[in-house]
Design a protein around this motif. Structure first.
Motif, PDB file in Angstrom:
ATOM      1  N   GLU A 166      -3.128   3.473  -5.458  1.00 35.20           N
ATOM      2  CA  GLU A 166      -2.978   2.188  -4.774  1.00 35.20           C
ATOM      3  C   GLU A 166      -3.985   1.231  -5.401  1.00 35.20           C
ATOM      4  O   GLU A 166      -5.186   1.514  -5.430  1.00 35.20           O
ATOM      5  CB  GLU A 166      -3.240   2.364  -3.283  1.00 35.20           C
ATOM      6  N   ILE A 170      -1.910  -6.189  -3.467  1.00 32.72           N
ATOM      7  CA  ILE A 170      -1.920  -4.755  -3.204  1.00 32.72           C
ATOM      8  C   ILE A 170      -0.614  -4.181  -3.745  1.00 32.72           C
ATOM      9  O   ILE A 170       0.465  -4.664  -3.417  1.00 32.72           O
ATOM     10  CB  ILE A 170      -2.045  -4.440  -1.701  1.00 32.72           C
ATOM     11  N   ARG A 171      -0.730  -3.153  -4.581  1.00 32.36           N
ATOM     12  CA  ARG A 171       0.476  -2.517  -5.120  1.00 32.36           C
ATOM     13  C   ARG A 171       0.197  -1.048  -5.374  1.00 32.36           C
ATOM     14  O   ARG A 171      -0.947  -0.598  -5.328  1.00 32.36           O
ATOM     15  CB  ARG A 171       0.944  -3.212  -6.398  1.00 32.36           C
ATOM     16  N   ASN A 172       1.261  -0.286  -5.623  1.00 29.11           N
ATOM     17  CA  ASN A 172       1.111   1.160  -5.812  1.00 29.11           C
ATOM     18  C   ASN A 172       2.146   1.694  -6.787  1.00 29.11           C
ATOM     19  O   ASN A 172       3.146   1.032  -7.088  1.00 29.11           O
ATOM     20  CB  ASN A 172       1.225   1.871  -4.455  1.00 29.11           C
ATOM     21  N   GLN A 230      -0.129   4.135   6.193  1.00 29.23           N
ATOM     22  CA  GLN A 230      -0.939   3.223   5.393  1.00 29.23           C
ATOM     23  C   GLN A 230      -2.417   3.379   5.767  1.00 29.23           C
ATOM     24  O   GLN A 230      -2.741   3.751   6.900  1.00 29.23           O
ATOM     25  CB  GLN A 230      -0.497   1.777   5.629  1.00 29.23           C
ATOM     26  N   PRO A 257       0.823  -1.214   0.000  1.00 34.10           N
ATOM     27  CA  PRO A 257       0.000   0.000   0.000  1.00 34.10           C
ATOM     28  C   PRO A 257       0.854   1.260   0.000  1.00 34.10           C
ATOM     29  O   PRO A 257       2.045   1.235   0.291  1.00 34.10           O
ATOM     30  CB  PRO A 257      -0.779  -0.117   1.318  1.00 34.10           C
ATOM     31  N   ILE A 258       0.222   2.371  -0.341  1.00 36.15           N
ATOM     32  CA  ILE A 258       0.877   3.675  -0.215  1.00 36.15           C
ATOM     33  C   ILE A 258       1.088   3.984   1.268  1.00 36.15           C
ATOM     34  O   ILE A 258       0.254   3.660   2.106  1.00 36.15           O
ATOM     35  CB  ILE A 258       0.015   4.764  -0.873  1.00 36.15           C
ATOM     36  N   HIS A 295      -5.863  -2.395  -5.548  1.00 34.50           N
ATOM     37  CA  HIS A 295      -6.247  -3.628  -4.869  1.00 34.50           C
ATOM     38  C   HIS A 295      -6.831  -4.552  -5.933  1.00 34.50           C
ATOM     39  O   HIS A 295      -7.876  -4.248  -6.511  1.00 34.50           O
ATOM     40  CB  HIS A 295      -7.272  -3.348  -3.775  1.00 34.50           C
ATOM     41  N   GLU A 336       3.411   4.841  -6.202  1.00 30.95           N
ATOM     42  CA  GLU A 336       3.955   5.988  -5.467  1.00 30.95           C
ATOM     43  C   GLU A 336       5.361   5.745  -4.932  1.00 30.95           C
ATOM     44  O   GLU A 336       6.094   6.691  -4.637  1.00 30.95           O
ATOM     45  CB  GLU A 336       3.012   6.328  -4.302  1.00 30.95           C
ATOM     46  N   ARG A 337       5.748   4.480  -4.839  1.00 27.68           N
ATOM     47  CA  ARG A 337       6.963   4.079  -4.130  1.00 27.68           C
ATOM     48  C   ARG A 337       8.239   4.724  -4.669  1.00 27.68           C
ATOM     49  O   ARG A 337       9.127   5.115  -3.918  1.00 27.68           O
ATOM     50  CB  ARG A 337       7.086   2.554  -4.177  1.00 27.68           C
TER      51      ARG A 337
END
Length: 242
Positions: A227, A208-210, A173, A116-117, A229, A212-213
């Motif tokens: 983010e 779950i991925r984003n 988060q 998650p972000i 889902h 923003e990382r």
């Protein structure tokens, strides 16, 4: 360094290496790579394989292949024939004339990262590894959990215990992440209080991925701050030839 653990090994392993300067006098130093080999339940990929299709999904996206060379969307299962090489979602938009884009194709470049972000100061490789896996759930395990969660001596399947229902708000988060049935309505996921994952189909993978990382090295687009889902699911219908 290429590393392959023994088939049944789970735990911490190390590799020692030496860096040496060829100058005079010879300068050298040693270092150790620590490798945390996780149980296959926490692998960075899983297969959706309950019916005639066996499809690999990857925690960071770019699904249906092994991230090196081989296609892994097998139809029918066991045939060795693959109908797709890879697939992923592309998302983009214009903010005035500024292009924001997450459009991943192949490794090693990345526009998406697992998890998650969170607040930017809290991203780290350690936290990346925590989220770099998928949750694979079978409906039969959920049905069994519903029937026996309050029975003496019952032990819930690990994936139900570890379902990512909540994030760590101290890291920035979101509190609510993966969907779950909340038996008591207290908004706290507790499988030993009768709660369980909410999935579709007879088998589901949850990711779950984003974007923003980090910098988008695949598309070169600016971040969107999204983010994702993602739930991939399938039904088991052995009596249906399709």
């Amino acid at each position: 360094i290429y590393y392959t653990p023994d088939l049944n090994f789970v735990g911490v392993d190390t590799i020692t290496y030496v860096i040496r300067d060829i100058g005079t006098p010879v300068l050298y130093d040693t270092a150790i790579v620590t490798i945390n080999v996780l149980d296959k339940m926490y692998a960075p990929y899983q297969f959706l394989d309950i019916n005639n299709i066996k499809a690999r999904f990857n925690a960071g996206g770019s699904h249906f292949w092994d991230l090196t060379l081989n296609a892994m969307f097998e139809v029918p299962q066991g045939s060795g024939l693959n109908t797709m090489f890879t697939s992923d979602i592309w998302i983009g938009g214009l903010n005035n004339d500024s292009l924001h884009l997450a459009a991943q194709i192949y490794n090693p470049n990345k526009d998406f990262w697992p998890g998650p972000i969170m607040d930017s100061a809290n991203y780290s490789s350690t936290k990346d590894s925590i989220w770099n896996h998928l949750w694979k759930v079978n409906k039969c395990d959920i049905d069994s959990h519903i029937a026996y969660w309050n029975q003496p001596g019952y032990i819930a399947p690990q994936v139900i215990i570890d379902w990512p229902a909540h994030g760590d708000i101290s890291l920035g988060q979101a509190y609510n992440l993966a969907p779950f049935y909340d038996r008591t309505g207290d908004n706290i996921y507790d499988p030993y209080d009768g709660d369980y994952p909410l999935i579709k189909g007879d088998q589901a993978l949850y990711i779950i991925r984003n974007d923003e990382r980090n910098v988008h090295t695949e598309s070169g687009g600016k971040k969107l701050g999204i983010e994702i889902h993602e739930m991939a699911y399938a039904f088991n219908c052995p009596a249906d030839s399709a």
